[in-house]
Each structure stands twice: as structure tokens, then as C-alpha cells.
Write a protein that holds these residues in place. Structure first.
Motif, PDB file in Angstrom:
ATOM      1  N   HIS A  18     -28.156 -28.601  63.486  1.00 49.33           N
ATOM      2  CA  HIS A  18     -29.164 -28.758  64.534  1.00 49.33           C
ATOM      3  C   HIS A  18     -30.080 -27.532  64.590  1.00 49.33           C
ATOM      4  O   HIS A  18     -31.308 -27.670  64.626  1.00 49.33           O
ATOM      5  CB  HIS A  18     -28.484 -28.978  65.884  1.00 49.33           C
ATOM      6  N   ALA A  19     -29.490 -26.338  64.576  1.00 50.17           N
ATOM      7  CA  ALA A  19     -30.290 -25.111  64.630  1.00 50.17           C
ATOM      8  C   ALA A  19     -31.194 -24.989  63.409  1.00 50.17           C
ATOM      9  O   ALA A  19     -32.352 -24.562  63.526  1.00 50.17           O
ATOM     10  CB  ALA A  19     -29.378 -23.894  64.749  1.00 50.17           C
ATOM     11  N   LYS A  62     -23.632 -27.928  64.962  1.00 47.53           N
ATOM     12  CA  LYS A  62     -24.505 -26.996  65.680  1.00 47.53           C
ATOM     13  C   LYS A  62     -25.421 -26.255  64.702  1.00 47.53           C
ATOM     14  O   LYS A  62     -26.605 -26.073  64.971  1.00 47.53           O
ATOM     15  CB  LYS A  62     -23.683 -26.000  66.498  1.00 47.53           C
ATOM     16  N   LEU A  63     -24.878 -25.828  63.562  1.00 46.96           N
ATOM     17  CA  LEU A  63     -25.703 -25.138  62.563  1.00 46.96           C
ATOM     18  C   LEU A  63     -26.768 -26.068  61.991  1.00 46.96           C
ATOM     19  O   LEU A  63     -27.920 -25.677  61.824  1.00 46.96           O
ATOM     20  CB  LEU A  63     -24.829 -24.577  61.445  1.00 46.96           C
ATOM     21  N   LEU A  83     -22.460 -16.644  66.220  1.00 48.18           N
ATOM     22  CA  LEU A  83     -21.854 -17.638  67.100  1.00 48.18           C
ATOM     23  C   LEU A  83     -21.617 -16.949  68.436  1.00 48.18           C
ATOM     24  O   LEU A  83     -20.838 -15.998  68.511  1.00 48.18           O
ATOM     25  CB  LEU A  83     -20.531 -18.152  66.533  1.00 48.18           C
ATOM     26  N   THR A 113     -33.937 -19.099  66.087  1.00 52.03           N
ATOM     27  CA  THR A 113     -32.686 -18.458  66.473  1.00 52.03           C
ATOM     28  C   THR A 113     -31.923 -17.973  65.251  1.00 52.03           C
ATOM     29  O   THR A 113     -32.041 -18.551  64.172  1.00 52.03           O
ATOM     30  CB  THR A 113     -31.802 -19.431  67.293  1.00 52.03           C
ATOM     31  N   CYS A 150     -30.882 -22.889  69.465  1.00 50.17           N
ATOM     32  CA  CYS A 150     -29.513 -22.350  69.443  1.00 50.17           C
ATOM     33  C   CYS A 150     -28.535 -23.232  70.213  1.00 50.17           C
ATOM     34  O   CYS A 150     -27.329 -23.126  70.021  1.00 50.17           O
ATOM     35  CB  CYS A 150     -29.489 -20.938  70.016  1.00 50.17           C
ATOM     36  N   ILE A 195     -25.917 -19.711  66.868  1.00 56.14           N
ATOM     37  CA  ILE A 195     -25.626 -20.951  67.581  1.00 56.14           C
ATOM     38  C   ILE A 195     -24.764 -20.598  68.788  1.00 56.14           C
ATOM     39  O   ILE A 195     -24.184 -19.514  68.849  1.00 56.14           O
ATOM     40  CB  ILE A 195     -24.920 -21.986  66.674  1.00 56.14           C
ATOM     41  N   THR A 196     -24.689 -21.504  69.745  1.00 56.58           N
ATOM     42  CA  THR A 196     -23.936 -21.254  70.968  1.00 56.58           C
ATOM     43  C   THR A 196     -22.828 -22.280  71.143  1.00 56.58           C
ATOM     44  O   THR A 196     -22.918 -23.411  70.651  1.00 56.58           O
ATOM     45  CB  THR A 196     -24.857 -21.317  72.205  1.00 56.58           C
TER      46      THR A 196
END
Length: 132
Positions: free
Chosen positions: A116-117, A113-114, A67, A86, A123, A89-90
């Protein structure tokens, strides 16, 4: 960041050093371990920082995730490098504002977010694109 992670029961650790590298901390979320990198720079984080962090994450256990938190975001060049593959995640300042403003829980933000990644390899997935 430590207080925010604690508020959402993410079991944060403080920064620590390993031989040859410094880690800003770590969290646990939904059985996943995340190495955390945090930057508070005057401008967006550049590709070099993102590439270095990717290396840190990949040198951890095979199931480790990352992260990367940058208050002022991430450069377009850096995001482009980690758009298809990636290890992290950002989260940027706008994401954190959404959490602090109560629009989304931090644990839900990380989960989305995870997801999506995992689906796209990208990311970067800002809270503003999540239809909160």
C-alpha cells in the motif's frame, strides 16, 4: 514485540543506540530491513514523533524501511504529513489485535502495508481496511 516478531521469523534485534539516537529494534521481512519504533503512549502518536522517526529511517542505508508501532494509533495530523510520501509503515493496537486473534499473519500484514505504501505513498493502512 520481540517475541511476536520472533514467532513470525522476522529476525528481530533488541534496542540499540547509535551516536545521538536510540533505536527500538529492527526486523527483516522478505529481504527488507526495517528499523522499528514502538510507542505505548496514553494517546495517539503525534506528528513530531513521526517526523523524528522518518529522519531516523532516512539516515540509515538507502534501502532501509521503517515500521512504527503505536498501541494507541497515530494522530490525524501525523497521518496527513505522511499520506503522499513515507519512509515507514505504521501498525496500531487494532492491527496487533488482528494478528493476535489469528485474522492475519504478522508477515502478511507487513507485506500488505508495504505494498500500500509503495503504491500510494501513505504510511497508514489499517488491517480493518484490508478485507480480511
Amino acid at each position: 514485540m520481540h517475541r511476536l516478531f520472533t514467532l513470525f521469523d522476522l529476525e528481530p534485534t533488541l534496542s540499540y543506540s547509535l551516536k545521538g539516537e536510540q533505536i527500538d529494534g529492527s526486523i527483516y521481512h522478505d529481504t527488507n530491513h526495517y528499523v522499528v519504533e514502538a510507542k505505548w503512549l496514553a494517546s495517539a502518536v503525534e506528528a513530531e514523533h513521526m517526523t523524528n522517526f522518518d529522519g531516523k529511517v532516512k539516515r540509515k542505508g538507502k534501502n532501509a524501511l521503517g515500521l512504527f508501532v503505536s498501541v494507541n494509533g497515530f494522530s490525524e495530523g501525523g497521518r496527513d504529513i505522511f499520506k503522499r510520501s513515507t519512509s515507514f509503515i505504521t501498525a496500531d493496537g487494532a492491527d496487533l489485535f488482528c494478528v493476535l486473534d489469528g485474522r492475519i499473519r504478522l508477515d502478511a500484514l507487513i507485506a500488505r502495508k508495504l505494498e500500500h505504501a509503495s503504491r500510494t505513498g501513505d504510511c497508514f493502512f489499517p488491517a480493518s481496511a484490508m478485507h480480511l
